[in-house]
Design an enzyme around this catalytic site. Structure first.
Site, PDB file in Angstrom:
ATOM      1  N   GLN A   1      -3.245  -2.050   7.338  1.00 52.85           N
ATOM      2  CA  GLN A   1      -3.587  -3.475   7.440  1.00 52.85           C
ATOM      3  C   GLN A   1      -4.313  -3.916   6.157  1.00 52.85           C
ATOM      4  O   GLN A   1      -4.089  -3.321   5.122  1.00 52.85           O
ATOM      5  CB  GLN A   1      -4.422  -3.757   8.695  1.00 52.85           C
ATOM      6  CG  GLN A   1      -3.640  -3.620  10.004  1.00 52.85           C
ATOM      7  CD  GLN A   1      -3.514  -2.183  10.484  1.00 52.85           C
ATOM      8  OE1 GLN A   1      -4.488  -1.471  10.580  1.00 52.85           O
ATOM      9  NE2 GLN A   1      -2.308  -1.768  10.806  1.00 52.85           N
TER      10      GLN A   1
ATOM     11  N   LYS B   1       0.832  -1.216   0.000  1.00 51.07           N
ATOM     12  CA  LYS B   1       0.000   0.000   0.000  1.00 51.07           C
ATOM     13  C   LYS B   1       0.860   1.258   0.000  1.00 51.07           C
ATOM     14  O   LYS B   1       0.566   2.220  -0.702  1.00 51.07           O
ATOM     15  CB  LYS B   1      -0.919   0.009   1.238  1.00 51.07           C
ATOM     16  CG  LYS B   1      -1.893  -1.155   1.296  1.00 51.07           C
ATOM     17  CD  LYS B   1      -2.714  -1.150   2.569  1.00 51.07           C
ATOM     18  CE  LYS B   1      -1.920  -1.405   3.818  1.00 51.07           C
ATOM     19  NZ  LYS B   1      -1.341  -2.747   3.941  1.00 51.07           N
TER      20      LYS B   1
HETATM   21  P1  GDP Z   1       2.253  -2.089   3.101  1.00 52.80           P
HETATM   22  O1  GDP Z   1       2.179  -2.295   4.571  1.00 52.80           O
HETATM   23  O2  GDP Z   1       1.029  -2.549   2.396  1.00 52.80           O
HETATM   24  O3  GDP Z   1       2.629  -0.686   2.735  1.00 52.80           O
HETATM   25  O4  GDP Z   1       3.437  -3.029   2.585  1.00 52.80           O
HETATM   26  P2  GDP Z   1       4.902  -3.201   3.258  1.00 52.80           P
HETATM   27  O5  GDP Z   1       5.676  -1.976   2.995  1.00 52.80           O
HETATM   28  O6  GDP Z   1       4.783  -3.650   4.656  1.00 52.80           O
HETATM   29  O7  GDP Z   1       5.442  -4.447   2.458  1.00 52.80           O
HETATM   30  C1  GDP Z   1       5.512  -4.430   1.071  1.00 52.80           C
HETATM   31  C2  GDP Z   1       6.969  -4.698   0.663  1.00 52.80           C
HETATM   32  O8  GDP Z   1       7.016  -4.917  -0.715  1.00 52.80           O
HETATM   33  C3  GDP Z   1       7.883  -3.505   0.911  1.00 52.80           C
HETATM   34  O9  GDP Z   1       9.162  -3.991   1.194  1.00 52.80           O
HETATM   35  C4  GDP Z   1       7.882  -2.770  -0.428  1.00 52.80           C
HETATM   36  O10 GDP Z   1       9.041  -1.999  -0.646  1.00 52.80           O
HETATM   37  C5  GDP Z   1       7.825  -3.925  -1.356  1.00 52.80           C
HETATM   38  N1  GDP Z   1       7.183  -3.718  -2.655  1.00 52.80           N
HETATM   39  C6  GDP Z   1       6.041  -3.077  -2.964  1.00 52.80           C
HETATM   40  N2  GDP Z   1       5.730  -3.283  -4.259  1.00 52.80           N
HETATM   41  C7  GDP Z   1       6.700  -4.076  -4.763  1.00 52.80           C
HETATM   42  C8  GDP Z   1       6.938  -4.677  -6.023  1.00 52.80           C
HETATM   43  O11 GDP Z   1       6.161  -4.550  -6.947  1.00 52.80           O
HETATM   44  N3  GDP Z   1       8.046  -5.466  -6.148  1.00 52.80           N
HETATM   45  C9  GDP Z   1       8.951  -5.634  -5.130  1.00 52.80           C
HETATM   46  N4  GDP Z   1      10.023  -6.382  -5.349  1.00 52.80           N
HETATM   47  N5  GDP Z   1       8.746  -5.102  -3.929  1.00 52.80           N
HETATM   48  C10 GDP Z   1       7.633  -4.336  -3.744  1.00 52.80           C
HETATM   49  P1  IMO Z   2       0.240  -2.775   7.281  1.00 51.73           P
HETATM   50  O1  IMO Z   2      -0.516  -1.477   7.340  1.00 51.73           O
HETATM   51  C1  IMO Z   2       0.382  -6.982   8.325  1.00 51.73           C
HETATM   52  C2  IMO Z   2      -1.415  -8.146  12.136  1.00 51.73           C
HETATM   53  C3  IMO Z   2      -0.507  -8.658  13.224  1.00 51.73           C
HETATM   54  C4  IMO Z   2      -1.448  -9.635  13.894  1.00 51.73           C
HETATM   55  C5  IMO Z   2      -2.785  -8.907  13.824  1.00 51.73           C
HETATM   56  C6  IMO Z   2      -3.135  -8.131  15.091  1.00 51.73           C
HETATM   57  O2  IMO Z   2       1.713  -2.608   7.257  1.00 51.73           O
HETATM   58  O3  IMO Z   2      -0.289  -3.649   6.205  1.00 51.73           O
HETATM   59  P2  IMO Z   2      -2.252  -5.848  16.119  1.00 51.73           P
HETATM   60  O4  IMO Z   2      -0.890  -5.431  16.542  1.00 51.73           O
HETATM   61  O5  IMO Z   2      -2.862  -4.972  15.085  1.00 51.73           O
HETATM   62  O6  IMO Z   2      -3.183  -6.063  17.268  1.00 51.73           O
HETATM   63  O7  IMO Z   2      -2.045  -7.317  15.475  1.00 51.73           O
HETATM   64  O8  IMO Z   2      -2.687  -8.015  12.740  1.00 51.73           O
HETATM   65  N1  IMO Z   2      -1.050  -6.807  11.605  1.00 51.73           N
HETATM   66  C7  IMO Z   2      -0.517  -6.605  10.396  1.00 51.73           C
HETATM   67  N2  IMO Z   2      -0.107  -7.500   9.469  1.00 51.73           N
HETATM   68  N3  IMO Z   2       0.443  -5.659   8.085  1.00 51.73           N
HETATM   69  C8  IMO Z   2       0.015  -4.753   8.989  1.00 51.73           C
HETATM   70  O9  IMO Z   2      -0.057  -3.442   8.712  1.00 51.73           O
HETATM   71  C9  IMO Z   2      -0.453  -5.210  10.237  1.00 51.73           C
HETATM   72  N4  IMO Z   2      -0.921  -4.622  11.342  1.00 51.73           N
HETATM   73  C10 IMO Z   2      -1.289  -5.600  12.171  1.00 51.73           C
HETATM   74  O10 IMO Z   2       0.621  -9.297  12.704  1.00 51.73           O
HETATM   75  O11 IMO Z   2      -1.560 -10.792  13.125  1.00 51.73           O
END
Ligand code: GDP
Ligand code: IMO
Ligand code: MG
Length: 422
Positions: A223, A16
């Site tokens: 999330q 996201k």
């Molecule tokens: P979010 O919580 O939904 O914002 O996602 P996170 O940042 O926790 O995890 C997504 C991971 O995938 C991060 O390390 C991003 O930099 C990476 N990412 C997002 N889009 C892509 C993609 O298209 N390819 C690759 N290789 N990494 C990506």
């Molecule tokens: P983003 O925004 C992935 C998961 C935790 C756990 C459950 C409850 O980066 O996508 P909490 O601490 O919220 O009470 O935990 O939700 N969890 C996530 N998993 N991405 C997140 O956020 C999360 N935020 C909470 O791992 O299973």
């Protein structure tokens, strides 16, 4: 830009942050409506990696206003730390950040209770981020929480905090945990409160004025759909409404002002924490981990990985009203052949097309797969759909078709440039 709600269509960490950063170029205001610093949204830009927990992912672009809405739970010390860390990385934070005075606070007893509850659950634990999110939303629902507006009134805050610490210390002591020192918390929270004061305002009024002036708002979901307190795999969920409806209640912007919903999903599935994940696959998990992928941005935990689950994403489209899809991490499938897609579940001999409400039943669901040929080539430098290998094109088209929304973005790497618009 049309007012856009962006949600995670799976179990969180769909990418996201990256998609918000890309879409922010066309938005004026970016607002978080729920969750807290359990979120970890990654943006890779200009050779640096930024992980945002409470601050909206629009903060890296100049001239954009980022708002932390009323539905977010804020740990003031974590927020101050995040602001200072970003400033050290050269990000300007001043008038471009607003914090709702109605948002609830996360306090140290929330974090300790989170930890204790998890400990006591043993094998049945949720696997929370231990950021105190559940207990903080619990206090909000029980009408006994403290809010940002309380923190802005030191005398009132001291009185309320004292009562809450007294109440929670007796609970913590009964659980065998160490009690909290009122003075320490009071001092550190007031200090953080003073640092946050310049940002605090009635964000509902700000957002409505922005709408009147024709500004485009991007609502940044945290999330994902299956971590939603109502629609997720309860009790293995977070404590807020992560689905599109949460964008309204968590900001005070009414439903009829929303123009479109973008659902972000990975080209496969991941989950961090406990709870059912029907398409989980040990080999796929090992392969992705061996590439250094899929380690949590907030807690560093290894994410569980599985095949793309179209039963789940189709349901996510229904709940959120997803109009457009952004598929991320297509490059994660570059060397997987064949690739499986879950198109249905089998439970007790019955074929299911939507996930069952009950987590135990979902855990017992057996995925029904269809297979597609992989492409065994790197996709990470593709700039247009036509530059993707044919099998990769067929794969993303199939994901869109099965999910039931229009495909609008395909991401093939973490940077802005690695984004294909359709
Ligand atoms: P979010 O919580 O939904 O914002 O996602 P996170 O940042 O926790 O995890 C997504 C991971 O995938 C991060 O390390 C991003 O930099 C990476 N990412 C997002 N889009 C892509 C993609 O298209 N390819 C690759 N290789 N990494 C990506
Ligand atoms: P983003 O925004 C992935 C998961 C935790 C756990 C459950 C409850 O980066 O996508 P909490 O601490 O919220 O009470 O935990 O939700 N969890 C996530 N998993 N991405 C997140 O956020 C999360 N935020 C909470 O791992 O299973
Ligand atoms: Mg994340």
């Amino acid at each position: 830009m049309a007012n856009t709600i962006l949600v995670g269509a799976q179990w969180g960490d769909e990418g996201k942050g990256k998609i918000i950063d890309v879409l922010t170029s066309k938005a004026d205001v970016i607002v978080r409506s729920q969750g807290g610093n359990n979120a970890g949204h990654t943006i890779v830009h200009g050779g640096s990696t930024y992980i945002l927990h409470l601050i909206p992912s629009g903060i890296l672009r100049r001239g954009k206003v980022c708002v932390i809405g009323n539905g977010v739970v804020i740990d003031p010390i974590a927020l101050v730390t995040e602001i200072e860390r970003l400033r050290r990385l050269g990000v300007k934070i001043g008038k471009n950040l607003l914090v709702s005075n109605c948002a609830h606070l996360v306090l140290p007893y929330h974090r300790l209770l989170d930890e204790q509850r998890e400990l006591r659950k043993g094998r049945a634990k949720i696997g929370t981020t231990k950021r105190g999110i559940g207990p903080a939303y619990g206090d909000k629902a029980a009408r006994s929480g403290l809010r940002v507006s309380d923190l802005m009134q030191p005398i009132l805050f001291a009185k309320k905090l004292q009562a809450k610490i007294r109440e929670n210390n007796s609970i913590l002591q009964a659980l065998g945990a160490k009690p909290i020192n009122y003075r320490e918390v009071h001092e550190s929270y007031l200090a953080a409160g003073e640092k946050l004061r310049p940002f605090v305002t009635n964000t509902v009024v700000y957002l409505h004025r922005a709408l009147q002036r024709g500004k485009g708002i991007l609502f940044e979901g945290a999330q994902g759909t299956f971590l939603d307190i109502d629609h997720g795999t309860y009790p293995y969920v977070t404590s807020s409404n992560t689905t599109a409806g949460g964008a309204c209640t968590g900001t005070g912007v009414p439903p009829h002002r929303m123009d479109r919903v973008v659902g972000v999903m990975k080209a496969y599935t991941t989950r961090v924490g406990e709870g059912p994940l029907p398409t989980e696959d040990r080999h796929l998990t090992q392969m992705l981990h061996s590439l250094g992928r899929e380690f949590g941005s907030t807690t560093g935990r290894a994410r569980r990985c599985g095949w793309f689950d179209a039963v789940a994403t189709r349901y996510a489209t229904m709940i959120n009203g997803i109009d457009e899809l952004a598929i991320t991490n297509l490059d994660g499938m570059d060397n997987v052949d064949p690739i499986r897609i879950c198109v249905g579940y089998r439970l007790n001999g019955k074929h299911l097309e939507v996930p069952p409400c009950d987590a135990v039943q979902l855990d017992n669901c057996e995925p029904i797969y269809e297979e597609m040929r992989g492409w065994n080539k790197s996709t990470s430098s593709a700039k247009k759909l036509s530059q993707l290998p044919l099998n990769a094109r067929n794969y993303v088209k199939r994901l869109g078709q099965l999910t039931g929304a229009e495909l609008s973005i395909v991401s093939v790497g973490p940077t802005r440039a690695q984004t294909i618009f359709l």
